[in-house]
Motif scaffolding. Structure first.
Motif, short mmCIF file in Angstrom:
data_model
loop_
_atom_site.label_atom_id
_atom_site.label_comp_id
_atom_site.label_asym_id
_atom_site.label_seq_id
_atom_site.Cartn_x
_atom_site.Cartn_y
_atom_site.Cartn_z
N VAL A 165 -12.51 75.37 -21.35
CA VAL A 165 -12.77 76.76 -20.99
C VAL A 165 -11.49 77.41 -20.48
O VAL A 165 -10.53 76.74 -20.08
CB VAL A 165 -13.86 76.87 -19.89
N HIS A 166 -11.50 78.74 -20.49
CA HIS A 166 -10.56 79.51 -19.69
C HIS A 166 -11.20 79.67 -18.32
O HIS A 166 -12.40 79.97 -18.22
CB HIS A 166 -10.30 80.88 -20.31
N LEU A 167 -10.43 79.50 -17.27
CA LEU A 167 -10.95 79.60 -15.91
C LEU A 167 -10.35 80.80 -15.21
O LEU A 167 -9.12 81.00 -15.24
CB LEU A 167 -10.58 78.35 -15.09
N LEU A 168 -11.19 81.61 -14.58
CA LEU A 168 -10.74 82.73 -13.77
C LEU A 168 -11.37 82.61 -12.39
O LEU A 168 -12.60 82.52 -12.27
CB LEU A 168 -11.14 84.07 -14.41
N GLY A 169 -10.54 82.59 -11.36
CA GLY A 169 -11.06 82.50 -10.01
C GLY A 169 -10.40 83.50 -9.09
O GLY A 169 -9.18 83.68 -9.13
N HIS A 170 -11.22 84.16 -8.25
CA HIS A 170 -10.70 85.11 -7.27
C HIS A 170 -10.77 84.50 -5.88
O HIS A 170 -11.77 83.92 -5.49
CB HIS A 170 -11.53 86.40 -7.29
N SER A 171 -9.67 84.62 -5.12
CA SER A 171 -9.62 84.20 -3.73
C SER A 171 -10.04 82.73 -3.60
O SER A 171 -9.44 81.88 -4.24
CB SER A 171 -10.49 85.14 -2.88
N ARG A 193 -9.64 69.99 -19.65
CA ARG A 193 -10.83 70.83 -19.75
C ARG A 193 -10.49 72.32 -19.59
O ARG A 193 -11.39 73.16 -19.73
CB ARG A 193 -11.86 70.44 -18.67
N VAL A 194 -9.24 72.63 -19.29
CA VAL A 194 -8.85 74.01 -18.97
C VAL A 194 -7.83 74.50 -19.98
O VAL A 194 -6.68 74.03 -20.01
CB VAL A 194 -8.29 74.11 -17.53
N ALA A 195 -8.23 75.46 -20.82
CA ALA A 195 -7.32 76.02 -21.82
C ALA A 195 -6.28 76.92 -21.18
O ALA A 195 -5.13 76.97 -21.62
CB ALA A 195 -8.11 76.78 -22.87
N SER A 196 -6.69 77.67 -20.17
CA SER A 196 -5.76 78.52 -19.42
C SER A 196 -6.40 78.86 -18.09
O SER A 196 -7.61 78.66 -17.87
CB SER A 196 -5.41 79.80 -20.19
N LEU A 197 -5.58 79.41 -17.19
CA LEU A 197 -6.00 79.66 -15.82
C LEU A 197 -5.60 81.08 -15.41
O LEU A 197 -4.46 81.49 -15.64
CB LEU A 197 -5.33 78.64 -14.90
N VAL A 246 -5.31 90.86 -22.21
CA VAL A 246 -4.02 90.62 -22.88
C VAL A 246 -3.62 89.16 -22.77
O VAL A 246 -3.18 88.53 -23.74
CB VAL A 246 -2.93 91.54 -22.29
N PHE A 247 -3.81 88.59 -21.59
CA PHE A 247 -3.45 87.18 -21.38
C PHE A 247 -4.30 86.26 -22.25
O PHE A 247 -3.79 85.38 -22.94
CB PHE A 247 -3.61 86.83 -19.91
N LEU A 248 -5.63 86.45 -22.23
CA LEU A 248 -6.51 85.56 -22.98
C LEU A 248 -6.31 85.71 -24.48
O LEU A 248 -6.38 84.72 -25.22
CB LEU A 248 -7.96 85.84 -22.62
N SER A 249 -6.05 86.92 -24.95
CA SER A 249 -5.86 87.14 -26.38
C SER A 249 -4.59 86.44 -26.89
O SER A 249 -4.49 86.16 -28.10
CB SER A 249 -5.80 88.62 -26.70
N ALA A 250 -3.66 86.16 -25.99
CA ALA A 250 -2.43 85.47 -26.39
C ALA A 250 -2.59 83.96 -26.46
O ALA A 250 -1.70 83.26 -26.97
CB ALA A 250 -1.30 85.82 -25.41
N GLN A 251 -3.71 83.44 -25.97
CA GLN A 251 -3.95 81.99 -25.99
C GLN A 251 -4.59 81.60 -27.30
O GLN A 251 -5.65 82.11 -27.65
CB GLN A 251 -4.83 81.56 -24.81
N ARG A 252 -3.98 80.70 -28.00
CA ARG A 252 -4.45 80.33 -29.33
C ARG A 252 -5.08 78.94 -29.37
O ARG A 252 -5.43 78.44 -30.44
CB ARG A 252 -3.28 80.36 -30.33
N THR A 253 -5.20 78.28 -28.22
CA THR A 253 -5.73 76.92 -28.23
C THR A 253 -7.02 76.85 -27.44
O THR A 253 -7.37 77.78 -26.73
CB THR A 253 -4.71 75.95 -27.61
#
Length: 268
Positions: free
Chosen positions: A89-95, A111-115, A261-268
């Motif tokens: 997954v892509h992970l997004l976390g606030h605070s 397990r983390v494609a991007s952060l 923009v960040f997620l669209s640049a991730q190709r894996t």
């Protein structure tokens, strides 16, 4: 002694009809927040991928449980990923949720494609929520009949109207008809030192990382960047103008665009 079993977290699951095969995005809220705070963002992001927003333990609709360490909370999230068969997954976390995301990424990088980390650094912070905890305890004690009474009780300890409105998202109607807290206040207060402490994990997370910070927030100062880059060496740091700690609420369009923009640049 074995580690306690993970908590079975509640969540919002927004599928994407247009892009069902895209790597999903998992969103993790901050302290005293919930998945509900992210509904407007989920509608935007689900146009390009499935989005799952989580209620962490002692928050939202998830169960209350002792222990707020980042090892425990990231294990809860990993267990949910396994339950939903989310291999990556892509992970997004606030605070606080950002520290949960960092912990999971460091411990399970495969397990983390991007952060995406929103307005938090992987450092220990000073105590800073005594007034908020006192306000919530006052509401718990006062048993308000409606939201106006609840706001009056919160105002005894918190002057900021926006902060009180945010705290009021933790109020639900009880069976007796009054308002009660759904957040596990006692459990959070009991392990607050863990919350303001360091994320768990020993290794750096080498994967693609976006760190968003508000220019009016002290949570990711320039002095913290060397430590941040030791743990997140691939991090790109973006500062959103006219935004505080709740940058996703202060500048929702800019926040959404930065993430897109960040997620669209991730190709894996």
């Amino acid at each position: 002694m074995t580690d306690p079993a993970p908590v079975e977290l509640q969540y919002l699951d927004q599928p994407s009809d247009e892009h069902p095969d895209a790597i999903p995005l998992v969103v993790i809220h901050g302290l005293l927040g919930s998945a509900d705070n992210w509904r407007s963002h989920l509608k935007v992001w689900q146009t390009s991928r499935r989005v799952i927003a989580i209620d962490l333990r002692n928050h939202g609709r998830s169960p209350h449980a002792e222990g707020m360490s980042y090892a425990q909370m990231s294990a809860d999230v990993l267990a949910l990923m396994d339950k939903l068969s989310l291999s990556r997954v892509h992970l997004l976390g606030h605070s606080m949720g950002g520290k949960v995301a960092i912990s999971l990424a460091r411990q399970n990088p495969e397990r983390v494609a991007s952060l995406v980390v929103a307005d938090i650094a992987p450092v220990a912070y000073e105590h800073g929520h005594d007034d908020v905890f006192a306000a919530l305890a006052r509401v718990k004690e006062g048993q308000p009949a409606n939201r106006r009474e609840a706001d009056d009780l919160l105002a005894e300890h918190v002057d900021s109207r926006p902060t009180r409105l945010f705290l009021a998202t933790n109020l639900v109607r009880s069976e007796q008809g009054g308002l009660t807290l759904r957040v596990g206040l006692d459990q959070i207060r009991n392990d607050y030192d863990a919350i303001i402490g360091l994320p768990s994990g020993d290794a750096a997370y080498q994967g693609p990382t976006l760190v968003l910070r508000g220019d009016e927030s002290p949570y990711v100062s320039d002095a913290m960047l060397p430590t941040l880059r030791e743990i997140l060496p691939s991090a790109r740091v973006v500062t959103l103008k006219q935004a505080g700690h709740w940058l996703h609420a202060d500048q929702p369009a800019a926040f959404q665009q930065s993430v897109d923009v960040f997620l669209s640049a991730q190709r894996t």
